[in-house]
Design a protein around this motif. Structure first.
Motif, PDB file in Angstrom:
ATOM      1  N   ALA A 233     -13.048 -54.106   6.522  1.00  0.00           N
ATOM      2  CA  ALA A 233     -14.159 -55.045   6.670  1.00  0.00           C
ATOM      3  C   ALA A 233     -14.532 -55.685   5.336  1.00  0.00           C
ATOM      4  O   ALA A 233     -14.466 -55.048   4.281  1.00  0.00           O
ATOM      5  N   ARG A 234     -14.919 -56.951   5.391  1.00  0.00           N
ATOM      6  CA  ARG A 234     -15.457 -57.620   4.218  1.00  0.00           C
ATOM      7  C   ARG A 234     -16.825 -57.045   3.880  1.00  0.00           C
ATOM      8  O   ARG A 234     -17.453 -56.367   4.696  1.00  0.00           O
ATOM      9  N   ASP A 235     -17.306 -57.331   2.682  1.00  0.00           N
ATOM     10  CA  ASP A 235     -18.652 -56.927   2.292  1.00  0.00           C
ATOM     11  C   ASP A 235     -19.680 -57.914   2.829  1.00  0.00           C
ATOM     12  O   ASP A 235     -19.386 -59.097   3.052  1.00  0.00           O
ATOM     13  N   LEU A 236     -20.883 -57.418   3.024  1.00  0.00           N
ATOM     14  CA  LEU A 236     -21.995 -58.236   3.493  1.00  0.00           C
ATOM     15  C   LEU A 236     -22.739 -58.851   2.313  1.00  0.00           C
ATOM     16  O   LEU A 236     -22.987 -58.178   1.309  1.00  0.00           O
ATOM     17  N   ASP A 303     -14.301 -59.553  -0.534  1.00  0.00           N
ATOM     18  CA  ASP A 303     -14.720 -60.882  -0.095  1.00  0.00           C
ATOM     19  C   ASP A 303     -15.958 -60.751   0.793  1.00  0.00           C
ATOM     20  O   ASP A 303     -16.043 -59.848   1.624  1.00  0.00           O
ATOM     21  N   TYR A 304     -16.896 -61.692   0.624  1.00  0.00           N
ATOM     22  CA  TYR A 304     -18.166 -61.606   1.330  1.00  0.00           C
ATOM     23  C   TYR A 304     -18.132 -62.306   2.684  1.00  0.00           C
ATOM     24  O   TYR A 304     -17.360 -63.238   2.915  1.00  0.00           O
ATOM     25  N   CYS A 305     -19.039 -61.855   3.562  1.00  0.00           N
ATOM     26  CA  CYS A 305     -19.311 -62.536   4.819  1.00  0.00           C
ATOM     27  C   CYS A 305     -20.775 -62.280   5.180  1.00  0.00           C
ATOM     28  O   CYS A 305     -21.483 -61.591   4.447  1.00  0.00           O
ATOM     29  N   THR A 306     -21.230 -62.809   6.299  1.00  0.00           N
ATOM     30  CA  THR A 306     -22.627 -62.634   6.715  1.00  0.00           C
ATOM     31  C   THR A 306     -22.754 -61.678   7.893  1.00  0.00           C
ATOM     32  O   THR A 306     -23.761 -61.689   8.610  1.00  0.00           O
ATOM     33  N   GLY A 307     -21.743 -60.836   8.095  1.00  0.00           N
ATOM     34  CA  GLY A 307     -21.832 -59.823   9.130  1.00  0.00           C
ATOM     35  C   GLY A 307     -22.007 -60.418  10.511  1.00  0.00           C
ATOM     36  O   GLY A 307     -21.403 -61.432  10.865  1.00  0.00           O
ATOM     37  N   GLN A 315     -14.506 -64.219  10.520  1.00  0.00           N
ATOM     38  CA  GLN A 315     -13.645 -63.719   9.439  1.00  0.00           C
ATOM     39  C   GLN A 315     -14.267 -62.449   8.872  1.00  0.00           C
ATOM     40  O   GLN A 315     -14.622 -62.381   7.695  1.00  0.00           O
ATOM     41  N   GLY A 316     -14.381 -61.432   9.712  1.00  0.00           N
ATOM     42  CA  GLY A 316     -15.046 -60.204   9.299  1.00  0.00           C
ATOM     43  C   GLY A 316     -14.141 -59.207   8.618  1.00  0.00           C
ATOM     44  O   GLY A 316     -14.611 -58.270   7.986  1.00  0.00           O
ATOM     45  N   GLN A 317     -12.811 -59.395   8.741  1.00  0.00           N
ATOM     46  CA  GLN A 317     -11.861 -58.471   8.129  1.00  0.00           C
ATOM     47  C   GLN A 317     -11.116 -59.166   6.993  1.00  0.00           C
ATOM     48  O   GLN A 317     -10.937 -60.396   7.000  1.00  0.00           O
ATOM     49  N   TYR A 318     -10.652 -58.358   6.026  1.00  0.00           N
ATOM     50  CA  TYR A 318      -9.857 -58.893   4.927  1.00  0.00           C
ATOM     51  C   TYR A 318      -8.494 -58.211   4.962  1.00  0.00           C
ATOM     52  O   TYR A 318      -8.397 -56.985   4.792  1.00  0.00           O
TER      53      TYR A 318
END
Length: 412
Positions: A233-236, A303-307, A315-318
């Protein structure tokens, strides 16, 4: 307690040990959460002994900061036997709140330490207003909502729950591929139970495919010879959307990261403190200066995302790696200033000629070029290669103790 604008949510920062605790307090947290060596979802950090917990509470209260202790594992029978003693210790420590996930622990805490606020952990998986209301009726002061909720779902929960029930949400940090942190993958693959603070993070590993009739032949899952990090998972990062969270009724903004460094805690706490300052000035026109947003990129992060706040992540996974983006590192910590020389305690090597940035509490970072350097004995040196060595560099500005000097490891 530290005075806080009533219309602004609380800023809640992690504290894995005393150094990280002081970083959180110094750089603007309204409250911190920490764990002792027992019943905590993070076993990797040093955590706090019982004596250290009492000292941490006293330090925080002296600085107007509240302390929430974690008791958020899912204890088995043998672990449940010791809950009473632990809860009595919590009550004696002076902690302001206790974070719990287990209903048995919650009810025992209500009976044994009624003076301590009960905060219901995200591990409980609260996704609707009925659950929140029932937990409030059982004695909860706050619920930490599931990370899988959207802003609209949070708004509905706020509308249909008692106003005195506080809502806490994560705004920054690592996310888990499981539901609200409840995961058996680590236990299944390594025997380390993620629900009792021992997660081996197999969701960060690279995976390949093996066909049952061709054992030993591994095929990449992704179009890359390196395989694929299908569960990673990407970071929030919600720093640009704090106005929306506040409008939805969130009472406390929580930063994840008890396993992270003191530098991480300081930088991210300072960034969100600055962002809350912008929000407090004009909630209807929340637009951050770019330097505040950039601060979130000056720590080790994925890499960041907004959950899930704006719906199911697209694009929740890297997939490319399980590692971090890490371009900046702390070079030294300020210990004092005298006669134009800044006293420092080294953390990573730097040298004369290097361009550093200084981060002090409540201020925008500033550049500082190292034009000279002296060791602890006053001798001129060209570099500081030894961890925690004492040294000094010229500076016309007297930055306060605890300020951080950092260095870019590569061009961004």
């Amino acid at each position: 307690m530290r005075e806080r604008t009533l219309s602004l949510p609380e800023l809640l920062s992690p504290a894995g040990d005393r150094e990280r605790l002081e970083a959180a307090v110094r750089f603007g947290a309204d409250a911190v959460y920490l764990g002792s060596s027992e019943y905590t979802m993070r076993s990797a950090p040093k955590n706090f002994s019982h004596t250290q917990v009492a000292e941490a509470v006293a330090y925080c209260h002296q600085n107007g900061v509240q302390v929430y202790l974690t008791c958020n594992t899912l204890p088995r029978n043998d672990e449940a036997d010791g809950i009473g003693d632990y809860l009595r210790f919590v009550g004696e420590s002076g902690a302001d709140g206790l974070i719990v996930a287990d209903i048995g622990v919650m009810m025992a805490a209500r009976r044994l330490i009624p003076q301590v606020e009960l905060h219901i952990s995200t591990q409980t998986g609260i996704v609707n207003w009925r659950a929140a209301c029932e937990l409030h009726a059982l004695g909860a002061k706050r619920v930490v909502l599931a990370r899988e909720l959207s802003l609209e779902e949070i708004r509905v929960i706020r509308e249909k729950t008692p106003q005195e029930l506080e809502l806490e949400c994560f705004v920054h940090g690592a996310m888990c591929m499981s539901f609200s942190g409840r995961c058996l993958l680590s236990n299944y693959m390594t025997g380390r139970d993620g629900n009792r603070g021992q997660c081996a993070q197999p969701c960060r590993w690279s995976y390949r495919l093996m066909e049952e009739k061709r054992p030993g032949e591994y095929f990449p899952i992704f179009e890359d010879e390196s395989g694929s990090y299908i569960l990673n998972a990407r970071d929030l990062c919600m720093i640009e959307h704090l106005d929306k969270l506040a409008a939805a009724g969130v009472s406390s903004f929580k930063i994840e990261g008890r396993n992270k460094s003191a530098y991480y805690v300081a930088v991210i706490t300072a960034a969100y403190r600055a962002a809350l300052g912008v929000l407090g000035k004009d909630p209807g026109h929340y637009e951050l200066p770019q330097w505040i947003v950039e601060e979130t990129r000056r720590v080790r992060h994925r890499d960041y995302c907004t959950g899930f706040y704006f719906g199911v992540p697209q694009q929740g996974q890297y997939y490319e790696s399980g590692g971090y983006v890490s371009r900046w590192e702390v070079a030294a910590v300020v210990t004092g200033w005298r006669d134009g020389w800044l006293s420092l305690s080294q953390r990573n090597r730097f040298a004369v000629g290097d361009e550093l940035e200084v981060l002090e509490p409540g201020q925008r970072p500033v550049s500082l070029r190292v034009t000279a350097m002296r060791d602890g004995e006053g001798n001129a040196i060209e570099a500081c290669p030894h961890a925690t060595m004492e040294l000094s560099i010229p500076s016309k500005n007297a930055f306060p103790p605890g300020s951080l000097l950092r260095k870019c490891k590569e061009n961004e």
